[in-house]
Each structure stands twice: as structure tokens, then as C-alpha cells.
Enzyme design. Structure first.
Site, mmCIF file in Angstrom:
data_model
loop_
_atom_site.group_PDB
_atom_site.id
_atom_site.type_symbol
_atom_site.label_atom_id
_atom_site.label_comp_id
_atom_site.label_asym_id
_atom_site.label_seq_id
_atom_site.Cartn_x
_atom_site.Cartn_y
_atom_site.Cartn_z
ATOM 1 N N GLU B 29 13.936 36.493 -20.722
ATOM 2 C CA GLU B 29 16.209 36.838 -21.268
ATOM 3 C C GLU B 29 17.200 35.571 -20.797
ATOM 4 O O GLU B 29 17.077 35.445 -19.803
ATOM 5 C CB GLU B 29 16.472 38.493 -20.447
ATOM 6 C CG GLU B 29 15.562 39.068 -20.869
ATOM 7 C CD GLU B 29 15.377 40.508 -20.028
ATOM 8 O OE1 GLU B 29 16.132 40.658 -19.124
ATOM 9 O OE2 GLU B 29 14.553 41.166 -20.265
ATOM 10 N N SER B 59 13.372 42.741 -22.498
ATOM 11 C CA SER B 59 11.752 44.156 -22.517
ATOM 12 C C SER B 59 11.069 43.021 -21.399
ATOM 13 O O SER B 59 10.751 42.479 -21.568
ATOM 14 C CB SER B 59 11.075 44.296 -24.110
ATOM 15 O OG SER B 59 9.357 44.685 -22.801
ATOM 16 N N GLU B 60 11.410 43.146 -19.600
ATOM 17 C CA GLU B 60 10.049 43.200 -18.538
ATOM 18 C C GLU B 60 8.953 43.162 -18.875
ATOM 19 O O GLU B 60 7.894 42.650 -19.187
ATOM 20 C CB GLU B 60 11.303 43.597 -17.452
ATOM 21 C CG GLU B 60 12.113 42.693 -18.149
ATOM 22 C CD GLU B 60 13.706 44.196 -17.771
ATOM 23 O OE1 GLU B 60 13.381 44.575 -19.079
ATOM 24 O OE2 GLU B 60 14.266 43.730 -17.940
ATOM 25 N N GLN B 82 15.546 38.087 -15.509
ATOM 26 C CA GLN B 82 16.670 38.050 -15.090
ATOM 27 C C GLN B 82 16.860 38.537 -13.544
ATOM 28 O O GLN B 82 17.737 37.802 -12.638
ATOM 29 C CB GLN B 82 17.656 38.433 -16.288
ATOM 30 C CG GLN B 82 19.139 37.855 -16.043
ATOM 31 C CD GLN B 82 19.880 38.052 -17.213
ATOM 32 O OE1 GLN B 82 20.350 39.567 -17.356
ATOM 33 N NE2 GLN B 82 19.758 37.299 -18.181
ATOM 34 N N TYR B 86 15.403 44.147 -12.456
ATOM 35 C CA TYR B 86 15.206 45.146 -13.603
ATOM 36 C C TYR B 86 13.599 44.534 -14.037
ATOM 37 O O TYR B 86 13.295 44.933 -14.981
ATOM 38 C CB TYR B 86 15.431 43.958 -14.722
ATOM 39 C CG TYR B 86 16.987 43.843 -14.423
ATOM 40 C CD1 TYR B 86 17.451 44.528 -13.647
ATOM 41 C CD2 TYR B 86 17.575 42.469 -15.446
ATOM 42 C CE1 TYR B 86 19.152 44.761 -14.719
ATOM 43 C CE2 TYR B 86 18.736 42.905 -15.240
ATOM 44 C CZ TYR B 86 19.612 42.778 -14.956
ATOM 45 O OH TYR B 86 20.955 43.517 -15.346
ATOM 46 N N PRO B 89 10.437 48.071 -14.992
ATOM 47 C CA PRO B 89 9.126 48.513 -15.934
ATOM 48 C C PRO B 89 7.696 47.340 -16.593
ATOM 49 O O PRO B 89 7.027 47.905 -17.109
ATOM 50 C CB PRO B 89 10.655 47.518 -17.526
ATOM 51 C CG PRO B 89 11.760 47.922 -17.613
ATOM 52 C CD PRO B 89 11.044 47.524 -15.559
ATOM 53 N N HIS B 129 21.716 44.887 -8.920
ATOM 54 C CA HIS B 129 21.171 43.289 -8.972
ATOM 55 C C HIS B 129 21.508 42.828 -7.620
ATOM 56 O O HIS B 129 21.598 41.713 -7.063
ATOM 57 C CB HIS B 129 22.616 43.109 -9.390
ATOM 58 C CG HIS B 129 22.706 43.025 -10.895
ATOM 59 N ND1 HIS B 129 23.253 44.467 -11.524
ATOM 60 C CD2 HIS B 129 22.936 42.292 -11.439
ATOM 61 C CE1 HIS B 129 23.585 44.446 -12.415
ATOM 62 N NE2 HIS B 129 23.214 43.511 -13.236
#
Lengths: 410, 338
Positions: B29, B59-60, B82, B86, B89, B129
């Protein structure tokens, strides 16, 4: 309080359940030969209707009709018939072998043989399939040795996968057959990645992704369509709609959308629906989609409308969730009998020759089975060593696995 | 040699690898035109073209899933998630697919890919994060897990990861991107240009996976740590004056057990330190190994210092983060218990 009625929760139900009368009135079947065939390079938005129809070639009289009649000789078709017969015989023998305790598990293809057998013939030798567990026709129609398949099923000393995988989770790079995962739909997005790689390398090979109706609900399916659409990947996205995901009817995964093929439309991916029990139609549609991929025209979504005539696996009993006679009532018939009927109709085959071929194929499969069993079955004879268990976790055995292997003493 | 931040070192590793091997493909991304939210891929698309470095949909799962397919094809994808937060998924694709492909296919298919992800806190990133999910990878057979603590190692380890035949999870402590953060959040940041390990060769070199580094030799006790906590440990040791040996693991799996046992047998005491949550963290594995292999050399219980077992908070970041004060307290506690 509001004056609107209270909300109601909706759970779809199949048309009939055990004890009921099978009802396929919701499966609208166009006449063979009636669906148009667009040019391969036609724009996706000009063929949206094909996502809601069913492309068919073989009619009730056993004739091949319409614009999708493929360029296959009677010899090609006889070979296809033989592949499907081999797969069905293979299934019967392995199903019995599981019941005899020679292996832990098996999954049959009954009723779906045309899909993988015809698709394999349409594909090039160097292309790559990312199959599910119900596409062994991709191997059989590519002349992969039956003995090797059986050795995998038996997890014996000649198992190419060294006893590590559940039966039927074959893998053969040389035969364009990607390692099967028991986690559904993971391979769908991998196929797109493989196809992207082929395009990055300016190669000529394409990929074929496979999934069943039920597991289109996985997010991997959605991700695969996004990536395939975005990068115009050279991939054929196959959905085998066999009506049942174990005990769950296809309406649970499909939701409010008309068809699984229609899922492609929102992504700008051309989507075709085809009679999955019609060997000629499957081949013709596969060729069309493969050519699109090969010519840099991008992905195609193909829904094969078929019916899982047998149980999901040896661990399943369909009489618990669907009428016993439903399979016999399936309106698209049996793929093997339909191709046989066609070959008889065109004078290339006869009842006698069919009976003779059945006997020959049974002999071939039994001979392969006997040979495979000389290398052991799951619970008797030779099997892969405990040492094999530690190999291939990594390219090189790391220290912690070395210590664990020493503990086992192998 | 050049002075590089960790971001520049990572970029240099990608650049060197892409220049050396046409199979290396970089995506994720915001990774393409823009060069990544942390700028690690800046300039690579301009240099190597869009088919070697490109933007991916958010879309990981798709990023890692396509990378598995590319690796099976024969390319060498180096993808960026990123933020490690994240990653979830994509977890099925990592655990059930990338990690097992070689094994389940009997070596017929392999999955040589690298998944880079910024990890750890200290940037007021809140719970989405800041996470350190390394134990979710070390628990999976078939994966290698790397956590560099400085620019020199980041480049050398990333090149080694890219050249490795197996899937590698490459966790980049984001608080270290611009300097050797020692946990003193209220003090000015020291830049990498003032640190010896900010000196990085511009050409190709590698730091082998599975080899730890001793950052500080000492006799009093052993601190086993990695990533940001290496610098926190250094600060705590300097401030307490306790003569600790500091081991920077660099690679969690394969683990350099020999380096750990040699040190603990020498010092007779051990602290295991990480930023990730305590329970079932990688520190539990380390503590168990030290106990198994060094029991008769231990003069004090193995002490774990880690993030609390809460989600990573926002306002309470510095209450959560195992900073130099907590580490110093634990060091004194070990010394007092002997």
C-alpha cells in the site's frame, strides 16, 4: 416507537430438504445452442447477460449445437470420455479403499467430472492450476500416473508428499497442479499472483484459479477479483457451483446476487456461466477464457453449473440434509452419460464399446491400485519415516529442529 | 560507507537487491509512486519501473496471497504491510500457505518471499499502529522472523532475507527508523548519523540470519533482547552502572541459542526484554530455553520485562512502554536477589 413493522431476520433455505420432493424450478436452463458467443476481445460491459445465462452445447438428442460447438474431433472426445470414466472408476476404488481402512479420507467427483477433465485439455502444458480438492481430473486428463495419486492417498513410502498431506491434497508442479490447501480459497488469490508474475516476466503462461460455490464467501475470493481486475492478470477464475457446500446449499454463500458469475461484473471482469455437465461446453468456454488471458485481455470469471452427486467426503452423509432423489432429478444430467450419448449419436461410439472400455479402465485402475498397495497403505506396510517429518520445513534444517529430530532419535 | 537512517538502509537493501536480481519485486500500500508512508521504497519505482515496484489495493490478504503465488512462480516478492497491526487479514496466507508450501508439497513448490512490516510503539500510534506481533510468527513452523535494531543490520539482514530460500517476516521497529531511541521520550532524538551502526556500506553485503550480536560485553548478568529494546537496555545499563552483557538477537527464528547460553553460563543471570505483551510472548520461549540449557549456572530467576498484557494504549503510551526506568529497576532486582 416507530409505526413500521419490527425487523425480521432472513435465513435462506433450499427448495427442499430430506423427505421433500426435489425442486430445481429455480435453475433456469436455456436451450442448448441458444446463448451467443461474443468475440474473445469484446468489452466486458457488452456481455453482462452471459453471467445470468447458461452456455450449453449438447442438447437432449445428443447433438452438439450452436455457436459454442468446439473444434474437437471424435478422437478428442473419446479421450475425454475415457478421462471421465477413469476418474469415476478411480473414485469408486478409492472410496472403497477408505471404507476398507486403507486410508483416512477420500473425496469423490461424481457428477463433476467434465469440469476438470475438459478444462485440462483446453489449457496449455505449462500453465498452472490452483485447484481445490475436487479437480483430480486436471491430473488424470494430463496423464499423471494413477499410482502416484494412490500413493499420496495411502500416505505410503512412495507418496510424493512424504506422508505430510491429507489424502487427495496432491501437488505436481510438472503437471501444472499447485499444492492443494485444506484452507479454502487461499489458492484463488495465489493464482492471481502467479499470473501477475507471469505478466511481470513477459512470459506466455497463464494461471487457472479454482473454488467451489460455498467458499466464494471467503475474503480471498474478493481480494483475488480486485487484484485480477486491477492488474488485468492472465488468469481464469473458475467457480464450480455444485449446489452444496457440505450441508449448506449454495444460496447461503450467494446471498442476494443472482449468480456466482455475476460477482465478476462489479470488478469489470467478464463472467460466463456454463453447463458444467456438458464436456463440450466446458471445453469451449475454457478455451475462450484461456485465450483472453493469453492475449493480454485479462481475467475471466467462469461459473460451472453442476451438481455434487456424491457426498462431500467420506466423512459426510448427504441424506441428512437433502432429498435422497435430488441427484437423480438434477436437470443437467450426468456429464459422462451425456458425452457418451453424443458420441453414440454421431456414430463414434457404441454401447458395446462402452462396456468394453469400462472393463479396460477398471483393469487399469485395479492394476495401479495393486501396484500402489505394494508400497503400503496408511496403516500397513511401508510408510514415510519419522525423519521425513522434519524435512522441508525449511530449505535447511535449523538448529532447533535438529535438536527435536535428535530427540525422536531418527 | 555512508551515513544512513534505518529507512535509508532498508531502501538501500531493496535497491541493491533489485539491481542485482530481476526477480525481486516490491509492492504494497502506497509503496509505488509515493514510496511508502515511511518512505522505505522511495525512488524505486522511478528507477526500476512499475512492474518491479507498484501500489497495491488495501488488502493485506491480497498482497500476501498474490506474493505467495509470485514466489511459487519463481519471483522474489518483497511486500510491505503498512503497519504490523494490519497484518491480521493476511495471517491465514502467512501461516497456512507461505509457511507450509515447501513442506506440504514435498519441496515441489517453495515460497521465498519477504514480508516487511513496521512494528512496535513509541510514536503515539495507539493500539492499531504500535503492536509487536513477533510471537505470532515465531510460533509458526516454516517462517523465519527477523527484527533489526540499527541501520547496518537492517540492510544486511534484509538482503539476507531476500536471498533466503524460505519466507521471512521482517519486522522493522518504526521508532528506530530515524534514530536509536532509548526510551527517553522526553529527551531530544539522537540521529543515526551520530551512531556507529548508522555507518552503512552502499554496496551489497549481508548479515546472516540466525546470528545474534553482543552489543555490550559484561559480567554481571545477560540481557537478551532485540529491536528497540536493545537501545533501552543500553540506556538502563549506563544509568545503573550494572555491568550487563547485552545480546541483540537480530533473528528470533532461527535463534542463536549458542550466543545466549554462552553468555548466561558466564554471567549466571538473565533478563529477557521485549516490547510485546508479556504473556506467551517470545520472552517466554527465551526464558524457558535459558532455564533448560543454563539451569545450573543460574544464580537468580530469569526475569522477564515486557509490555503489559493490555492493548497498546494511546495516552498511557509511556506507562505501557518498558522504558529505561523499568528496565533499570529489574536490573537492580536481579542483582539484589543474588
Amino acid at each position: 416507537m416507530t409505526d413500521t413493522p419490527s425487523l425480521r431476520f432472513h435465513v435462506p433455505e433450499p427448495a427442499s430438504r430430506p423427505g421433500g420432493k426435489p425442486d430445481f424450478s429455480n435453475v433456469v436452463i436455456p436451450k442448448a445452442g441458444s446463448v451467443r458467443r461474443p468475440e474473445v476481445d469484446a468489452a466486458p460491459e457488452e456481455m453482462r447477460d452471459l453471467a445470468y445465462s447458461i452456455i450449453r452445447v449438447l442438447n437432449r438428442d445428443g447433438q452438439a449445437v450452436g455457436p459454442w460447438v468446439p473444434d474437437l474431433s471424435p478422437e478428442d472426445l473419446l479421450r475425454g470420455l475415457r478421462h471421465m470414466m477413469t476418474l469415476r472408476t478411480f473414485d469408486a476404488r478409492m472410496q472403497t479403499a477408505q471404507r476398507q481402512g486403507k486410508t483416512s479420507f477420500y473425496m469423490q467427483h461424481t457428477g463433476e467430472e467434465a469440469v476438470s477433465c475438459a478444462f485440462r485439455i483446453a489449457l496449455g502444458p505449462d500453465d498452472m492450476n490452483f485447484p481445490t480438492y475436487r479437480q483430480a481430473g486436471l491430473l488424470i486428463a494430463h496423464d499423471y500416473p494413477l499410482v502416484d495419486m494412490m500413493c499420496q492417498i495411502y500416505s505410503n513410502e512412495k507418496d510424493p508428499l512424504r506422508g505430510r498431506q491429507l489424502p487427495v491434497m496432491y501437488s505436481s508442479k510438472a503437471n501444472g497442479f499447485f499444492s492443494i490447501s485444506g484452507n479454502l480459497t487461499t489458492q484463488y488469490v495465489q493464482a492471481v499472483g502467479w499470473a501477475m508474475a507471469s505478466a511481470i516476466r513477459n512470459d506466455h503462461r497463464i494461471a487457472a484459479a479454482w473454488v467451489g460455490d460455498g467458499s466464494t464467501a471467503e475474503s480471498d475470493f474478493h481480494a483475488a477479483l480486485v487484484f485480477a481486475s486491477t492488474y488485468r492478470a492472465p488468469v481464469v477464475l473458475n467457480v464450480v457451483n455444485n449446489q452444496w457446500a457440505i450441508s449448506t446449499f449454495q444460496g447461503i454463500a450467494r446471498g442476494g446476487s443472482g449468480t456466482f458469475a455475476a460477482r465478476g461484473l462489479g470488478f469489470g471482469i467478464p463472467a460466463l456461466r456454463v453447463d458444467g455437465n456438458d464436456y463440450l461446453a466446458v471445453y469451449a468456454v475454457a478455451r475462450w477464457a484461456i485465450e483472453r488471458a493469453r492475449r493480454n485481455l485479462g481475467p475471466t470469471l467462469v461459473e460451472y453449473v453442476t451438481y455434487r452427486a456424491g457426498a462431500h467426503s467420506t466423512s459426510d452423509d448427504p441424506s441428512a440434509y437433502r432429498p435422497k432423489s435430488e441427484s437423480a432429478d438434477w436437470p443437467l444430467g450426468d456429464p459422462l452419460l451425456r458425452l457418451k450419448h453424443h458420441l453414440v449419436t454421431i456414430g463414434a461410439w457404441s454401447e458395446e464399446r462402452h462396456v468394453q472400455a469400462e472393463a479396460e479402465i477398471l483393469d487399469t485402475v485395479v492394476a495401479a491400485q495393486k501396484q500402489a498397495e505394494t508400497f503400503g497403505t496408511l496403516h500397513s506396510g511401508s510408510k514415510p519415516s519419522a525423519r521425513d517429518m522434519f524435512e522441508d520445513v525449511y530449505a535447511e534444517l535449523p538448529p532447533h529442529l535438529r535438536r527435536q529430530r535428535q530427540e525422536v532419535g531418527v | 560507507m555512508a551515513r544512513m537512517t534505518m529507512i535509508e538502509a532498508i531502501r538501500s537493501a531493496l535497491d541493491v537487491s533489485m539491481g542485482k536480481n530481476d526477480d525481486v519485486v516490491v509492492y504494497g500500500e502506497d509503496v509505488g509512486f509515493f514510496g511508502g508512508v515511511f518512505r522505505c521504497t522511495h525512488g524505486l519505482q522511478a528507477k526500476y519501473g512499475v512492474s518491479r515496484c507498484f501500489d497495491a489495493p488495501i488488502s493485506e490478504l491480497g498482497i500476501v496471497g498474490t506474493a505467495v503465488g509470485m514466489a511459487a512462480y519463481g519471483l522474489k516478492p518483497v511486500v510491505e504491510i503498512q503497519f504490523a497491526d494490519y497484518m491480521y487479514p493476511a495471517y491465514d496466507q502467512i501461516v497456512s500457505e507461505a509457511a507450509r508450501l515447501r513442506y506440504r508439497s514435498g519441496g515441489d513448490f517453495t515460497c521465498p518471499l519477504v514480508i516487511r512490516m513496521p512494528t512496535g510503539g513509541g510514536i503515539f500510534g495507539g493500539q492499531t499502529h504500535s503492536q509487536s506481533p513477533e510471537a505470532l510468527f515465531t510460533h509458526v513452523s516454516g517462517l523465519k522472523t527477523v527484527v533489526p535494531s540499527n541501520p547496518y543490520d537492517a540492510k544486511g539482514l534484509l538482503i539476507a532475507a531476500i536471498e533466503d530460500p524460505d519466507p521471512v517476516i521482517f519486522l522493522e521497529p518504526k521508532r528506530l527508523y530515524n534514530g536509536p531511541f532509548d526510551g527517553h521520550h522526553d529527551r531530544p532524538v539522537t540521529p543515526w548519523s551520530k551512531h556507529a551502526l548508522g555507518e552503512v556500506p552502499e554496496d551489497h553485503y549481508s548479515v546472516p540470519l540466525g546470528k545474534a550480536a553482543i552489543r555490550r560485553e559484561g559480567e554481571a548478568l545477560t540481557i537478551v533482547t532485540y529491536g528497540t529494546m536493545v537501545h533501552v537496555a543500553e540506556a538502563a545499563v549506563a544509568e545503573t552502572g550494572i555491568d550487563a552483557e547485552i545480546i541483540d538477537l537480530r533473528t528470533l527464528l532461527p535463534l542463536d541459542l549458542d550466543a545466549i547460553t554462552a553468555s548466561v553460563r558466564k554471567t549466571g543471570a538473565c533478563m529477557v526484554l521485549h516490547e510485546a505483551t508479556l504473556t506467551s510472548g517470545f520472552g517466554a520461549e527465551l526464558a524457558a530455553l535459558v532455564q533448560e540449557h543454563c539451569f545450573y549456572h543460574l544464580e537468580a530467576p530469569v526475569k522477564r520485562v515486557a509490555g503489559w498484557d493490555t492493548p497498546y494504549p494511546h495516552a498511557q503510551e509511556w506507562d505501557y512502554f518498558p522504558g529505561p526506568a523499568r528496565v533499570a529497576g529489574a536490573l537492580r532486582q536481579i542483582m539484589e536477589s543474588r
